[in-house]
Design a protein around this motif. Structure first.
Motif, PDB file in Angstrom:
ATOM      1  N   GLN A 159       0.832  -1.206   0.000  1.00 31.51           N
ATOM      2  CA  GLN A 159       0.000   0.000   0.000  1.00 31.51           C
ATOM      3  C   GLN A 159       0.870   1.262   0.000  1.00 31.51           C
ATOM      4  O   GLN A 159       0.609   2.214  -0.742  1.00 31.51           O
ATOM      5  N   THR A 160       1.907   1.247   0.816  1.00 28.41           N
ATOM      6  CA  THR A 160       2.805   2.403   0.907  1.00 28.41           C
ATOM      7  C   THR A 160       3.551   2.626  -0.402  1.00 28.41           C
ATOM      8  O   THR A 160       3.701   3.767  -0.854  1.00 28.41           O
ATOM      9  N   LEU A 161       3.984   1.548  -1.028  1.00 29.67           N
ATOM     10  CA  LEU A 161       4.687   1.676  -2.310  1.00 29.67           C
ATOM     11  C   LEU A 161       3.771   2.217  -3.407  1.00 29.67           C
ATOM     12  O   LEU A 161       4.204   3.003  -4.255  1.00 29.67           O
ATOM     13  N   VAL A 162       2.509   1.814  -3.393  1.00 26.28           N
ATOM     14  CA  VAL A 162       1.559   2.338  -4.384  1.00 26.28           C
ATOM     15  C   VAL A 162       1.349   3.833  -4.163  1.00 26.28           C
ATOM     16  O   VAL A 162       1.387   4.625  -5.114  1.00 26.28           O
ATOM     17  N   VAL A 163       1.156   4.235  -2.909  1.00 24.36           N
ATOM     18  CA  VAL A 163       0.989   5.659  -2.612  1.00 24.36           C
ATOM     19  C   VAL A 163       2.241   6.433  -3.018  1.00 24.36           C
ATOM     20  O   VAL A 163       2.160   7.511  -3.620  1.00 24.36           O
ATOM     21  N   ALA A 164       3.410   5.863  -2.739  1.00 17.78           N
ATOM     22  CA  ALA A 164       4.666   6.523  -3.103  1.00 17.78           C
ATOM     23  C   ALA A 164       4.808   6.634  -4.619  1.00 17.78           C
ATOM     24  O   ALA A 164       5.249   7.671  -5.136  1.00 17.78           O
ATOM     25  N   MET A 165       4.443   5.592  -5.329  1.00 14.29           N
ATOM     26  CA  MET A 165       4.526   5.626  -6.791  1.00 14.29           C
ATOM     27  C   MET A 165       3.593   6.696  -7.350  1.00 14.29           C
ATOM     28  O   MET A 165       3.971   7.453  -8.244  1.00 14.29           O
ATOM     29  N   ILE A 166       2.377   6.765  -6.818  1.00 18.14           N
ATOM     30  CA  ILE A 166       1.424   7.782  -7.258  1.00 18.14           C
ATOM     31  C   ILE A 166       1.987   9.173  -6.978  1.00 18.14           C
ATOM     32  O   ILE A 166       1.988  10.048  -7.852  1.00 18.14           O
ATOM     33  N   GLY A 167       2.463   9.376  -5.772  1.00 14.91           N
ATOM     34  CA  GLY A 167       3.016  10.679  -5.403  1.00 14.91           C
ATOM     35  C   GLY A 167       4.205  11.059  -6.264  1.00 14.91           C
ATOM     36  O   GLY A 167       4.310  12.203  -6.727  1.00 14.91           O
ATOM     37  N   LEU A 168       5.096  10.119  -6.501  1.00 15.67           N
ATOM     38  CA  LEU A 168       6.270  10.387  -7.323  1.00 15.67           C
ATOM     39  C   LEU A 168       5.865  10.740  -8.753  1.00 15.67           C
ATOM     40  O   LEU A 168       6.395  11.690  -9.345  1.00 15.67           O
ATOM     41  N   THR A 169       4.917  10.015  -9.290  1.00 12.11           N
ATOM     42  CA  THR A 169       4.465  10.269 -10.662  1.00 12.11           C
ATOM     43  C   THR A 169       3.867  11.671 -10.792  1.00 12.11           C
ATOM     44  O   THR A 169       4.164  12.388 -11.751  1.00 12.11           O
ATOM     45  N   VAL A 170       3.048  12.068  -9.838  1.00  9.95           N
ATOM     46  CA  VAL A 170       2.455  13.411  -9.859  1.00  9.95           C
ATOM     47  C   VAL A 170       3.547  14.462  -9.627  1.00  9.95           C
ATOM     48  O   VAL A 170       3.608  15.477 -10.316  1.00  9.95           O
ATOM     49  N   PHE A 171       4.430  14.216  -8.684  1.00  9.22           N
ATOM     50  CA  PHE A 171       5.525  15.126  -8.345  1.00  9.22           C
ATOM     51  C   PHE A 171       6.390  15.427  -9.567  1.00  9.22           C
ATOM     52  O   PHE A 171       6.786  16.568  -9.803  1.00  9.22           O
ATOM     53  N   LEU A 172       6.660  14.404 -10.375  1.00  7.89           N
ATOM     54  CA  LEU A 172       7.545  14.570 -11.533  1.00  7.89           C
ATOM     55  C   LEU A 172       6.950  15.444 -12.630  1.00  7.89           C
ATOM     56  O   LEU A 172       7.673  15.927 -13.495  1.00  7.89           O
ATOM     57  N   LYS A 173       5.649  15.680 -12.594  1.00 13.32           N
ATOM     58  CA  LYS A 173       5.035  16.543 -13.614  1.00 13.32           C
ATOM     59  C   LYS A 173       5.595  17.962 -13.564  1.00 13.32           C
ATOM     60  O   LYS A 173       5.597  18.664 -14.567  1.00 13.32           O
ATOM     61  N   SER A 174       6.110  18.384 -12.419  1.00 16.83           N
ATOM     62  CA  SER A 174       6.686  19.722 -12.299  1.00 16.83           C
ATOM     63  C   SER A 174       8.190  19.720 -12.569  1.00 16.83           C
ATOM     64  O   SER A 174       8.840  20.750 -12.412  1.00 16.83           O
ATOM     65  N   ARG A 175       8.732  18.582 -12.967  1.00 17.97           N
ATOM     66  CA  ARG A 175      10.168  18.423 -13.255  1.00 17.97           C
ATOM     67  C   ARG A 175      11.050  19.039 -12.167  1.00 17.97           C
ATOM     68  O   ARG A 175      11.838  19.949 -12.410  1.00 17.97           O
ATOM     69  N   PRO A 176      10.920  18.517 -10.948  1.00 22.90           N
ATOM     70  CA  PRO A 176      11.759  19.028  -9.853  1.00 22.90           C
ATOM     71  C   PRO A 176      13.219  18.624 -10.076  1.00 22.90           C
ATOM     72  O   PRO A 176      13.530  17.860 -10.994  1.00 22.90           O
ATOM     73  N   ASP A 177      14.078  19.108  -9.211  1.00 24.47           N
ATOM     74  CA  ASP A 177      15.482  18.719  -9.269  1.00 24.47           C
ATOM     75  C   ASP A 177      15.570  17.185  -9.250  1.00 24.47           C
ATOM     76  O   ASP A 177      14.952  16.532  -8.402  1.00 24.47           O
ATOM     77  N   ARG A 178      16.306  16.623 -10.195  1.00 23.78           N
ATOM     78  CA  ARG A 178      16.342  15.161 -10.339  1.00 23.78           C
ATOM     79  C   ARG A 178      16.883  14.469  -9.094  1.00 23.78           C
ATOM     80  O   ARG A 178      16.401  13.403  -8.703  1.00 23.78           O
ATOM     81  N   ALA A 179      17.885  15.085  -8.460  1.00 22.06           N
ATOM     82  CA  ALA A 179      18.451  14.472  -7.249  1.00 22.06           C
ATOM     83  C   ALA A 179      17.385  14.369  -6.148  1.00 22.06           C
ATOM     84  O   ALA A 179      17.363  13.390  -5.390  1.00 22.06           O
ATOM     85  N   PHE A 180      16.501  15.347  -6.079  1.00 19.71           N
ATOM     86  CA  PHE A 180      15.406  15.327  -5.105  1.00 19.71           C
ATOM     87  C   PHE A 180      14.547  14.083  -5.332  1.00 19.71           C
ATOM     88  O   PHE A 180      14.241  13.327  -4.395  1.00 19.71           O
ATOM     89  N   ALA A 181      14.154  13.855  -6.581  1.00 18.39           N
ATOM     90  CA  ALA A 181      13.319  12.698  -6.919  1.00 18.39           C
ATOM     91  C   ALA A 181      14.064  11.390  -6.670  1.00 18.39           C
ATOM     92  O   ALA A 181      13.502  10.441  -6.110  1.00 18.39           O
ATOM     93  N   GLU A 182      15.328  11.319  -7.069  1.00 11.31           N
ATOM     94  CA  GLU A 182      16.107  10.093  -6.895  1.00 11.31           C
ATOM     95  C   GLU A 182      16.326   9.773  -5.418  1.00 11.31           C
ATOM     96  O   GLU A 182      16.227   8.612  -5.005  1.00 11.31           O
ATOM     97  N   ASN A 183      16.630  10.794  -4.618  1.00 10.14           N
ATOM     98  CA  ASN A 183      16.818  10.581  -3.172  1.00 10.14           C
ATOM     99  C   ASN A 183      15.516  10.118  -2.519  1.00 10.14           C
ATOM    100  O   ASN A 183      15.529   9.248  -1.646  1.00 10.14           O
ATOM    101  N   SER A 184      14.416  10.700  -2.953  1.00 10.76           N
ATOM    102  CA  SER A 184      13.116  10.297  -2.401  1.00 10.76           C
ATOM    103  C   SER A 184      12.815   8.845  -2.750  1.00 10.76           C
ATOM    104  O   SER A 184      12.367   8.069  -1.891  1.00 10.76           O
ATOM    105  N   ALA A 185      13.053   8.457  -4.001  1.00 14.16           N
ATOM    106  CA  ALA A 185      12.809   7.070  -4.413  1.00 14.16           C
ATOM    107  C   ALA A 185      13.706   6.109  -3.636  1.00 14.16           C
ATOM    108  O   ALA A 185      13.247   5.038  -3.211  1.00 14.16           O
ATOM    109  N   ALA A 186      14.964   6.479  -3.420  1.00 12.86           N
ATOM    110  CA  ALA A 186      15.875   5.617  -2.665  1.00 12.86           C
ATOM    111  C   ALA A 186      15.372   5.422  -1.233  1.00 12.86           C
ATOM    112  O   ALA A 186      15.417   4.309  -0.695  1.00 12.86           O
ATOM    113  N   THR A 187      14.865   6.479  -0.634  1.00 13.62           N
ATOM    114  CA  THR A 187      14.332   6.372   0.726  1.00 13.62           C
ATOM    115  C   THR A 187      13.075   5.516   0.771  1.00 13.62           C
ATOM    116  O   THR A 187      12.882   4.702   1.670  1.00 13.62           O
TER     117      THR A 187
END
Length: 193
Positions: A159-187
């Motif tokens: 359940q947590t991974l699905v929520v994280a995947m959804i959040g990450l997918t929406v988050f990436l629409k604003s093209r944030p700093d890539r390291a921010f996204a990569e660090n978040s995914a690693a965590t």
């Protein structure tokens, strides 16, 4: 006698799905749809009903494809941890790809329509639940193989991974700093330790 359709319904539905995915429900006009699908309005109405019914058919088609794709992707690797790492890295890579970042069609529908339309609330929630089952089955495979700890709560982590995947997918629409996204995914993936 019913006259056979003069067009390929699957190809037309695929074209409609692509257009809805690119523009969203509200921004897609019937003229856009008929042009992209290569059909006339009477054919659209006859085959799919109105615009909302066509959108529903396109969303169902996407959800079936998306869940099959994720299941295959998570089952293809020998390592469960590697499969999830590859999945999240792929989401990030797609978010920074050359073309426009369309994100996930189902998530787009969830944001645009689900808050205002009970049918799409249910359709998007069902897809989330189905993805949770796929993730849970994958995690349980990792537990059985000894790759993941035996005390991992596969359902809650899924359940947590699905929520994280959804959040990450929406988050990436604003093209944030890539390291921010990569660090978040690693965590996020630290849940699989």
């Amino acid at each position: 006698m019913v006259r056979p359709r003069a067009f390929d319904e699957e190809k037309a539905l695929q074209a409609a799905m692509e257009l809805f995915w690119e523009k969203g429900y509200e921004a897609t006009s019937l003229s856009d749809l008929t042009a992209k699908m290569g059909i006339q309005r009477p054919s659209l109405y006859s085959a799919y009903g109105d615009k909302k019914e066509l959108f529903e058919a396109a969303l169902r088609k996407y959800n079936q494809f998306h869940s099959s794709y994720l299941r295959a992707r998570l089952q293809s690797g020998t390592s469960v941890k590697e499969a999830f790492r590859s999945l999240f890295e792929g989401i990030i890579a797609e978010g920074y790809g050359e073309g426009p970042n369309r994100g996930c069609f189902c998530l787009n529908a969830m944001v645009e329509l689900a808050p205002h339309d009970a049918k799409f609330e249910v359709l998007t929630r069902e897809h989330q639940m189905y993805l949770t089952v796929i993730f849970q089955e994958t995690l349980e495979r990792g537990i059985r193989a000894g790759e993941l700890r035996s005390d991992v709560n596969a359902k809650r982590v899924a359940q947590t991974l699905v929520v994280a995947m959804i959040g990450l997918t929406v988050f990436l629409k604003s093209r944030p700093d890539r390291a921010f996204a990569e660090n978040s995914a690693a965590t996020i993936l630290d849940l699989l330790q």
